[in-house]
Design an enzyme around this catalytic site. Structure first.
Site, PDB file in Angstrom:
ATOM      1  N   ARG A 124       1.201   8.543  15.042  1.00 55.04           N
ATOM      2  CA  ARG A 124       0.744   9.208  13.810  1.00 55.04           C
ATOM      3  C   ARG A 124      -0.078  10.437  14.189  1.00 55.04           C
ATOM      4  O   ARG A 124      -1.055  10.330  14.927  1.00 55.04           O
ATOM      5  CB  ARG A 124      -0.098   8.259  12.960  1.00 55.04           C
ATOM      6  CG  ARG A 124      -0.495   8.886  11.631  1.00 55.04           C
ATOM      7  CD  ARG A 124      -1.361   7.968  10.825  1.00 55.04           C
ATOM      8  NE  ARG A 124      -0.623   6.898  10.204  1.00 55.04           N
ATOM      9  CZ  ARG A 124      -1.174   5.731   9.850  1.00 55.04           C
ATOM     10  NH1 ARG A 124      -2.442   5.502  10.093  1.00 55.04           N
ATOM     11  NH2 ARG A 124      -0.452   4.812   9.252  1.00 55.04           N
ATOM     12  N   TYR A 179       0.837  -1.198   0.000  1.00 48.22           N
ATOM     13  CA  TYR A 179       0.000   0.000   0.000  1.00 48.22           C
ATOM     14  C   TYR A 179       0.876   1.253   0.000  1.00 48.22           C
ATOM     15  O   TYR A 179       0.693   2.161  -0.815  1.00 48.22           O
ATOM     16  CB  TYR A 179      -0.902  -0.023   1.227  1.00 48.22           C
ATOM     17  CG  TYR A 179      -1.888   1.120   1.319  1.00 48.22           C
ATOM     18  CD1 TYR A 179      -2.904   1.270   0.372  1.00 48.22           C
ATOM     19  CD2 TYR A 179      -1.843   2.031   2.373  1.00 48.22           C
ATOM     20  CE1 TYR A 179      -3.827   2.300   0.476  1.00 48.22           C
ATOM     21  CE2 TYR A 179      -2.763   3.063   2.479  1.00 48.22           C
ATOM     22  CZ  TYR A 179      -3.754   3.192   1.535  1.00 48.22           C
ATOM     23  OH  TYR A 179      -4.676   4.212   1.639  1.00 48.22           O
ATOM     24  N   ASP A 180       1.852   1.255   0.918  1.00 47.70           N
ATOM     25  CA  ASP A 180       2.678   2.453   1.087  1.00 47.70           C
ATOM     26  C   ASP A 180       3.431   2.788  -0.208  1.00 47.70           C
ATOM     27  O   ASP A 180       3.458   3.936  -0.648  1.00 47.70           O
ATOM     28  CB  ASP A 180       3.694   2.240   2.216  1.00 47.70           C
ATOM     29  CG  ASP A 180       3.037   1.898   3.553  1.00 47.70           C
ATOM     30  OD1 ASP A 180       1.801   1.719   3.580  1.00 47.70           O
ATOM     31  OD2 ASP A 180       3.761   1.795   4.561  1.00 47.70           O
TER      32      ASP A 180
HETATM   33  N1  UDP Z   1      -5.980  -2.022  16.133  1.00 48.05           N
HETATM   34  C1  UDP Z   1      -6.363  -2.553  17.344  1.00 48.05           C
HETATM   35  N2  UDP Z   1      -7.457  -3.373  17.377  1.00 48.05           N
HETATM   36  C2  UDP Z   1      -8.206  -3.670  16.280  1.00 48.05           C
HETATM   37  C3  UDP Z   1      -7.821  -3.106  15.029  1.00 48.05           C
HETATM   38  C4  UDP Z   1      -6.693  -2.293  14.994  1.00 48.05           C
HETATM   39  O1  UDP Z   1      -5.728  -2.311  18.391  1.00 48.05           O
HETATM   40  O2  UDP Z   1      -9.204  -4.426  16.415  1.00 48.05           O
HETATM   41  C5  UDP Z   1      -4.809  -1.109  16.087  1.00 48.05           C
HETATM   42  C6  UDP Z   1      -3.785  -1.403  14.983  1.00 48.05           C
HETATM   43  O3  UDP Z   1      -2.803  -2.317  15.431  1.00 48.05           O
HETATM   44  C7  UDP Z   1      -3.203  -0.012  14.739  1.00 48.05           C
HETATM   45  C8  UDP Z   1      -4.362   0.945  15.061  1.00 48.05           C
HETATM   46  O4  UDP Z   1      -5.306   0.184  15.804  1.00 48.05           O
HETATM   47  O5  UDP Z   1      -2.151   0.253  15.644  1.00 48.05           O
HETATM   48  C9  UDP Z   1      -5.051   1.496  13.811  1.00 48.05           C
HETATM   49  O6  UDP Z   1      -5.285   0.411  12.928  1.00 48.05           O
HETATM   50  P1  UDP Z   1      -6.184   0.508  11.633  1.00 48.05           P
HETATM   51  O7  UDP Z   1      -6.243  -0.867  11.070  1.00 48.05           O
HETATM   52  O8  UDP Z   1      -7.461   1.183  11.936  1.00 48.05           O
HETATM   53  O9  UDP Z   1      -5.421   1.458  10.607  1.00 48.05           O
HETATM   54  P2  UDP Z   1      -3.927   2.017  10.427  1.00 48.05           P
HETATM   55  O10 UDP Z   1      -3.936   3.345  11.069  1.00 48.05           O
HETATM   56  O11 UDP Z   1      -2.944   1.075  11.096  1.00 48.05           O
HETATM   57  O12 UDP Z   1      -3.752   2.047   8.963  1.00 48.05           O
END
Ligand code: UDP
Length: 310
Positions: free
Chosen positions: A276, A145-146
């Site tokens: 982030r 993706y990145d």
């Molecule tokens: N995450 C979590 N529980 C979940 C889904 C995601 O703790 O059920 C964490 C994931 O590891 C990440 C953050 O939430 O650190 C955001 O994840 P997401 O998949 O929403 O998108 P990202 O910002 O990583 O693209």
């Protein structure tokens, strides 16, 4: 204007369709429905200013008539989706962007690329300014993706410089709201669905990693302003209100009244950014934009949506 929105049946694409129609424009939505869904645009059926074309933009895009703007939003966008669809993700970011830019060039249309905070990777600069070049592992699981989005940005600037296409690049930070797919695996739908079912929320790792969540209407407003501006450099659009995933879980449980608490799961994807947060100085200065919707307010609207679809 007559605008083409690729990924028009997706979460963000469908909200863009609504906004452009509300502003009195004519909208063509294009989607191959791999992660998009016609449910997101069903309410637009019969609108004479709206057309839907089922098409995979990694193949040549043929469109009759004039087009004033191309908004390229087609792509799997959640980590679970792009892990499942690695080659499609690379293709839509590269071949799809090439086709969409080629169409913009042929039609003399403006072009807006949906890029992402993921181009900063697991960032070593905090908060992230547009000048930060990023920390991305090309062959890590998120690389598909990145790197696709990084390539898409490079191609967009090349079309701007070599062909004079009037381009825009938006770097979108975590966005949530109605029409997110329940099963896309991202933290917002996961936590909301779990809390509405009375289940514990699955916090990955120790939950100390941070994100900054923006409500979809704020993003759409920023996108509209960016397209209408004359600014060709990348612009971050996101909400700088940063919190840990653990804090976020607590807020979701509090709003929904979920008593089941949280559980920790050791399933973080390699390269999952530890922090982030957007620096939005550029968006404020150039677009006069900043987010307006508070997290709790946006979450309530999103939870109402998920209650209806669960
Ligand atoms: N995450 C979590 N529980 C979940 C889904 C995601 O703790 O059920 C964490 C994931 O590891 C990440 C953050 O939430 O650190 C955001 O994840 P997401 O998949 O929403 O998108 P990202 O910002 O990583 O693209």
């Amino acid at each position: 204007m007559r605008v083409l929105i690729t990924g028009g049946a997706g979460f963000l694409g469908s909200h863009l369709c609504d906004r452009f129609l509300a502003e009195g424009h004519n909208v063509v939505a294009m989607d191959n429905l791999v992660t998009g869904n016609v449910r997101n645009i069903a309410h637009l059926a019969g609108n004479p200013d709206f057309h839907f074309i089922k098409h995979d933009v990694t193949n040549y895009i043929f469109l009759d008539g004039s087009i004033d703007a191309v908004l390229h939003f087609a792509s799997p966008a959640s980590p679970i989706d792009y892990l499942k669809l690695p080659i499609q993700t690379l293709k839509v970011g590269s071949l799809g962007t090439h086709n969409a830019l080629g169409l913009a060039l042929a039609k003399g249309a403006r072009f807006l690329l949906a890029s992402t905070s993921e181009i900063y990777g697991d960032p070593l600069e905090h908060p992230q300014k547009e000048t930060y070049v990023g920390n991305v592992d090309a062959i890590g699981p998120r690389g598909v993706y990145d790197e696709a989005k990084r390539f898409a940005e490079a191609l967009t600037m090349a079309y701007h410089n070599a062909h004079n296409v009037d381009t825009r690049i938006v770097r979108i930070f975590n966005t949530y709201g109605p029409r997110m797919r329940l099963e896309d695996g991202r933290v917002v739908p996961n936590f909301i669905a779990q809390s509405l079912r009375g289940e514990p929320l699955t916090v990955y790792g120790d939950g100390s990693q941070t994100r900054s969540f923006q409500y979809v209407s704020d993003l759409i407003d920023g996108l509209y302003r960016l397209l209408m501006s004359d600014y060709n450099q990348p612009v971050n659009i996101g909400n700088p209100h940063e919190m840990s995933i653990l804090e976020f879980a607590q807020v979701v449980n509090e709003i929904t009244g979920n008593q089941a608490g949280i559980i920790y799961k050791d399933v973080r994807i390699k390269g999952d950014p530890q922090t982030r947060k957007p620096d939005i100085t550029r968006a404020k200065t150039i677009l006069g934009w900043e987010p307006k919707v508070e997290l709790r307010e946006g979450l309530k609207l999103t939870i109402d949506h998920f209650r209806r679809v669960l």
